[in-house]
Design a protein around this motif. Structure first.
Motif, short mmCIF file in Angstrom:
data_model
loop_
_atom_site.label_atom_id
_atom_site.label_comp_id
_atom_site.label_asym_id
_atom_site.label_seq_id
_atom_site.Cartn_x
_atom_site.Cartn_y
_atom_site.Cartn_z
N CYS A 94 0.85 -1.18 0.00
CA CYS A 94 0.00 0.00 0.00
C CYS A 94 0.89 1.24 0.00
O CYS A 94 1.81 1.35 0.82
N CYS A 97 0.13 3.30 3.57
CA CYS A 97 0.52 2.83 4.91
C CYS A 97 1.56 1.72 4.87
O CYS A 97 2.08 1.33 5.91
N CYS A 126 -4.18 -0.43 0.14
CA CYS A 126 -4.96 -1.45 0.83
C CYS A 126 -6.41 -0.97 0.89
O CYS A 126 -6.68 0.23 0.78
N CYS A 129 -7.22 1.93 3.43
CA CYS A 129 -6.75 3.24 2.99
C CYS A 129 -7.60 3.74 1.82
O CYS A 129 -7.94 4.92 1.75
ZN LIG Z 1 -2.95 1.21 3.46
#
Ligand SMILES: [Zn+2]
Length: 186
Positions: A94, A97, A126, A129
């Motif tokens: 991701c 994050c 992800c 997110c």
């Molecule tokens: Zn993420």
């Protein structure tokens, strides 16, 4: 994360006339049927074989594991814009994050704001997110990708691809796949 190759199909690695794989992502593999057809059409040279053979009443032949094109095909400099290649560019993480789980895609400039589905605007994210950012611009969401979305070269993906090797690599392929990897100084 590995790249699935069905070893039971005895695929042949296809090299360009310069002995480099015709393509890395996806790895240029032909079914044994296509490989044998190309041999009979005199389009390829066999460089290595499997132990497995095919038989007919009149002939027998070991399946090619590496073939090389007789005519050079100019490779495209830019890899295809596919889901897999976007993940590979972003190393299956991701871009907000760093999580490697539950991956999907995010439009940096949301589609609702005219953002396009291109290398320059799509990143790996992800699901949490992706959901959090929703239709917001990066500034308003306070979410900025670790690296800007960009169009990778074949070389970029090849570098990242070493981190995610195929789950099946016939031993005869190794000489051709990682020819430019660093040699162990011993
Ligand atoms: Zn993420």
């Amino acid at each position: 994360m590995t790249i699935a190759v069905q070893s039971t199909l005895s695929p042949a690695l296809v090299l360009n006339a310069d002995f480099r794989p015709l393509s890395y992502y996806p790895l240029s593999l032909w079914s044994w049927q296509d490989a044998i057809k190309a041999v009979f059409l005199d389009r390829v040279t066999i460089l290595a074989e499997y132990d497995r053979a095919v038989h007919s009443p009149s002939f027998s032949m070991r399946l090619p594991s590496v073939v090389c094109l007789k005519t050079y095909i100019r490779p495209s400099r830019h890899p295809a814009f596919t889901r897999f290649n976007v993940f590979l560019r972003d190393r299956f993480q991701c871009q907000y994050c760093g999580s490697p789980h539950d991956l999907t895609f995010d439009h940096v400039i949301p589609r609702s704001r005219g953002g396009l589905t291109t290398w320059e605007n799509v990143i790996t994210a992800c699901s949490p997110c992706n959901l959090r950012k929703g239709g917001l611009m990066p500034k308003h969401a306070g979410m900025h990708p670790h690296q800007p979305a960009y169009q990778p070269t074949v070389h970029d993906l090849h570098n990242n691809g070493r981190l995610f090797p195929p789950n099946f690599l016939h031993e005869s392929w190794l000489d051709y796949l990682y020819w430019d990897s660093e040699l162990d100084p011993e």
